[in-house]
Design a protein around this motif. Structure first.
Motif, PDB file in Angstrom:
ATOM      1  N   THR A 126       0.826  -1.208   0.000  1.00  0.00           N
ATOM      2  CA  THR A 126       0.000   0.000   0.000  1.00  0.00           C
ATOM      3  C   THR A 126       0.859   1.254   0.000  1.00  0.00           C
ATOM      4  O   THR A 126       0.653   2.165  -0.822  1.00  0.00           O
ATOM      5  N   TRP A 127       1.834   1.312   0.895  1.00  0.00           N
ATOM      6  CA  TRP A 127       2.646   2.509   0.993  1.00  0.00           C
ATOM      7  C   TRP A 127       3.578   2.681  -0.196  1.00  0.00           C
ATOM      8  O   TRP A 127       3.872   3.812  -0.597  1.00  0.00           O
ATOM      9  N   ARG A 128       4.036   1.583  -0.760  1.00  0.00           N
ATOM     10  CA  ARG A 128       4.871   1.717  -1.960  1.00  0.00           C
ATOM     11  C   ARG A 128       4.065   2.316  -3.106  1.00  0.00           C
ATOM     12  O   ARG A 128       4.559   3.160  -3.855  1.00  0.00           O
ATOM     13  N   CYS A 129       2.819   1.868  -3.265  1.00  0.00           N
ATOM     14  CA  CYS A 129       1.954   2.420  -4.312  1.00  0.00           C
ATOM     15  C   CYS A 129       1.648   3.893  -4.056  1.00  0.00           C
ATOM     16  O   CYS A 129       1.681   4.718  -4.982  1.00  0.00           O
ATOM     17  N   ILE A 130       1.347   4.241  -2.793  1.00  0.00           N
ATOM     18  CA  ILE A 130       1.015   5.636  -2.463  1.00  0.00           C
ATOM     19  C   ILE A 130       2.196   6.555  -2.745  1.00  0.00           C
ATOM     20  O   ILE A 130       2.058   7.612  -3.393  1.00  0.00           O
ATOM     21  N   ILE A 131       3.373   6.176  -2.271  1.00  0.00           N
ATOM     22  CA  ILE A 131       4.564   7.008  -2.466  1.00  0.00           C
ATOM     23  C   ILE A 131       4.917   7.113  -3.942  1.00  0.00           C
ATOM     24  O   ILE A 131       5.228   8.199  -4.453  1.00  0.00           O
ATOM     25  N   SER A 132       4.852   5.988  -4.657  1.00  0.00           N
ATOM     26  CA  SER A 132       5.162   5.998  -6.094  1.00  0.00           C
ATOM     27  C   SER A 132       4.170   6.860  -6.866  1.00  0.00           C
ATOM     28  O   SER A 132       4.549   7.572  -7.801  1.00  0.00           O
ATOM     29  N   LEU A 133       2.897   6.810  -6.464  1.00  0.00           N
ATOM     30  CA  LEU A 133       1.866   7.619  -7.121  1.00  0.00           C
ATOM     31  C   LEU A 133       2.144   9.104  -6.907  1.00  0.00           C
ATOM     32  O   LEU A 133       2.007   9.909  -7.842  1.00  0.00           O
ATOM     33  N   ILE A 134       2.547   9.474  -5.701  1.00  0.00           N
ATOM     34  CA  ILE A 134       2.891  10.876  -5.414  1.00  0.00           C
ATOM     35  C   ILE A 134       4.090  11.308  -6.251  1.00  0.00           C
ATOM     36  O   ILE A 134       4.126  12.432  -6.781  1.00  0.00           O
ATOM     37  N   LEU A 135       5.061  10.428  -6.406  1.00  0.00           N
ATOM     38  CA  LEU A 135       6.270  10.763  -7.149  1.00  0.00           C
ATOM     39  C   LEU A 135       6.017  10.932  -8.644  1.00  0.00           C
ATOM     40  O   LEU A 135       6.615  11.800  -9.292  1.00  0.00           O
ATOM     41  N   ILE A 136       5.137  10.108  -9.225  1.00  0.00           N
ATOM     42  CA  ILE A 136       4.903  10.148 -10.672  1.00  0.00           C
ATOM     43  C   ILE A 136       3.940  11.259 -11.073  1.00  0.00           C
ATOM     44  O   ILE A 136       3.959  11.725 -12.224  1.00  0.00           O
ATOM     45  N   THR A 137       3.101  11.727 -10.135  1.00  0.00           N
ATOM     46  CA  THR A 137       2.063  12.714 -10.468  1.00  0.00           C
ATOM     47  C   THR A 137       2.622  14.003 -11.087  1.00  0.00           C
ATOM     48  O   THR A 137       2.085  14.471 -12.109  1.00  0.00           O
ATOM     49  N   PRO A 138       3.690  14.615 -10.543  1.00  0.00           N
ATOM     50  CA  PRO A 138       4.215  15.845 -11.180  1.00  0.00           C
ATOM     51  C   PRO A 138       4.663  15.636 -12.628  1.00  0.00           C
ATOM     52  O   PRO A 138       4.478  16.530 -13.463  1.00  0.00           O
ATOM     53  N   PHE A 139       5.235  14.481 -12.936  1.00  0.00           N
ATOM     54  CA  PHE A 139       5.697  14.222 -14.304  1.00  0.00           C
ATOM     55  C   PHE A 139       4.508  14.126 -15.267  1.00  0.00           C
ATOM     56  O   PHE A 139       4.584  14.598 -16.400  1.00  0.00           O
ATOM     57  N   VAL A 140       3.425  13.512 -14.812  1.00  0.00           N
ATOM     58  CA  VAL A 140       2.225  13.428 -15.647  1.00  0.00           C
ATOM     59  C   VAL A 140       1.639  14.815 -15.864  1.00  0.00           C
ATOM     60  O   VAL A 140       1.223  15.175 -16.971  1.00  0.00           O
ATOM     61  N   TRP A 141       1.604  15.629 -14.805  1.00  0.00           N
ATOM     62  CA  TRP A 141       1.048  16.970 -14.895  1.00  0.00           C
ATOM     63  C   TRP A 141       1.887  17.864 -15.802  1.00  0.00           C
ATOM     64  O   TRP A 141       1.357  18.627 -16.619  1.00  0.00           O
ATOM     65  N   ILE A 142       3.220  17.775 -15.681  1.00  0.00           N
ATOM     66  CA  ILE A 142       4.109  18.605 -16.498  1.00  0.00           C
ATOM     67  C   ILE A 142       4.004  18.232 -17.973  1.00  0.00           C
ATOM     68  O   ILE A 142       3.980  19.105 -18.848  1.00  0.00           O
ATOM     69  N   LYS A 143       3.926  16.946 -18.255  1.00  0.00           N
ATOM     70  CA  LYS A 143       3.871  16.502 -19.646  1.00  0.00           C
ATOM     71  C   LYS A 143       2.555  16.902 -20.307  1.00  0.00           C
ATOM     72  O   LYS A 143       2.514  17.165 -21.513  1.00  0.00           O
ATOM     73  N   GLY A 144       1.471  16.942 -19.556  1.00  0.00           N
ATOM     74  CA  GLY A 144       0.213  17.440 -20.071  1.00  0.00           C
ATOM     75  C   GLY A 144      -0.512  16.524 -21.033  1.00  0.00           C
ATOM     76  O   GLY A 144      -1.437  16.963 -21.732  1.00  0.00           O
ATOM     77  N   ASP A 145      -0.120  15.275 -21.115  1.00  0.00           N
ATOM     78  CA  ASP A 145      -0.810  14.329 -21.994  1.00  0.00           C
ATOM     79  C   ASP A 145      -2.099  13.832 -21.337  1.00  0.00           C
ATOM     80  O   ASP A 145      -2.377  14.120 -20.171  1.00  0.00           O
TER      81      ASP A 145
END
Length: 335
Positions: A224-243
């Protein structure tokens, strides 16, 4: 009468020993079958989404599932249950140094997410055959780190099994590599090959970190915590890319649901359970059998014929797994 009870007790001990050995293996095999569908789902997802969006969707679905699972687990748990009965002495000591566990958890999430991203990037820049072959060197790096820096001991039988299994994984891709029509020495292909090899090193580090953390954390808490932390880490890259973040077709949704539920929740849960019984080095060797379910189903349902290289590769991997399991270094240390 005395002999009767002695024989009964011996039989019960034998039955318990049998289940203790076979259950982790069964779960591990089921986990391999589940995770073997990852490449298919990724290929379908890449038709609509970017690498970052696919990873984000996969982690989002898995996070929601694991969080709900944790809530159900806590609600189901009896108020009279004593948590101390299920926590090992090592885990009790870990409660004194929670900040170290948190740091290791963040580091594990970063490492695992980095390895996943590097491998997906490699798939886009080199042949799938090269990416698979080079990423299969993970057992070698896991062994080197465990031996050189952790001090884990391996005997000659285990090392022989490791070498044979890695050789078998190369055999699986040898025919496709020999008949490849792609440019194998272009700059883009060389960079892709380097990324695939780097992903093997990163995954090896992630596996060792995972083995360490599971000494202190329950499986579902870790996942659970690995998924939560990984999701937080990947979110800025998705937002910046704008796809686009979510797919727009039924096929796309099936792809990310498959990645999230089958490849992340089911497969990772089964494989994580195996860490309680086997060392990370042995597990990375066992993962080399991952192409077998794909080849088996392709033979059954699509009629694709297995080449001699494929058969030889699977046989060598099976022999390597057997030698490694019966050698010193396959079981998880209890210290």
């Amino acid at each position: 009468m005395l002999n009767f009870f002695s024989d009964s007790e011996a039989k019960n001990d034998l039955d318990k020993s049998f289940y203790a050995v076979t259950t982790p293996f069964l779960f591990l095999i089921l986990g391999i079958f589940a995770i073997s569908s990852t490449a298919i789902f990724i290929k379908l997802g890449l038709n609509e989404l970017s690498v970052e969006a696919i990873i984000f969707d996969r982690l989002l679905i898995a996070t929601i599932t694991f969080v709900c699972g944790n809530l159900v687990s806590h609600l189901w748990k009896s108020p009279t249950d004593n948590d101390n009965d299920t926590i090992s002495p090592t885990a009790k000591e870990a409660n004194q140094i929670n900040w170290i566990i948190v740091g290791l958890m963040i580091l594990e999430s970063i490492t695992h997410l980095t390895g996943r991203y590097i491998y997906m990037w490699a798939l886009q820049n080199t042949t799938a055959v090269n990416a698979l072959t080079l990423s299969n060197f993970t057992p070698i790096f896991t062994f080197l780190v465990a031996w050189l820096f952790i001090g884990k001991q391996f005997d000659r039988r285990f090392l022989m099994g490791l070498a044979i299994a890695v050789g078998g994984s190369i055999c699986l891709t040898l025919e496709d590599w020999l008949h490849s029509e792609n440019q194998l020495f272009e700059i883009k292909a060389i960079l892709g090959d380097g990324a695939a090899l780097l992903s093997a090193m990163v995954y090896a580090l992630a596996m060792l970190q995972m083995e360490k953390l599971l000494r202190y954390l329950p499986n579902i808490t870790f996942l659970t915590w690995r998924c939560i932390i990984s999701l937080i880490l990947i979110t800025p890259f998705v937002w910046i890319k704008g796809d686009s973040i979510f797919p727009s077709t039924t096929t796309g949704w099936l792809a990310i649901l498959g990645l999230g539920l089958i490849c992340e929740v089911i497969a990772r849960s089964l494989i994580t359970y195996s860490f309680k019984h086997f060392s990370s080095t042995f597990l990375t060797i066992f993962f080399l059998i991952e192409p077998f379910p794909v080849a088996f189903f392709a033979w059954i349902f699509v009629g694709e014929f297995l080449s001699p290289f494929n058969v030889m590769g699977f046989v060598l991997i099976a022999v390597g797994i057997y030698l490694a399991k019966t050698g010193k270094g396959s079981d998880r240390d209890n210290d």
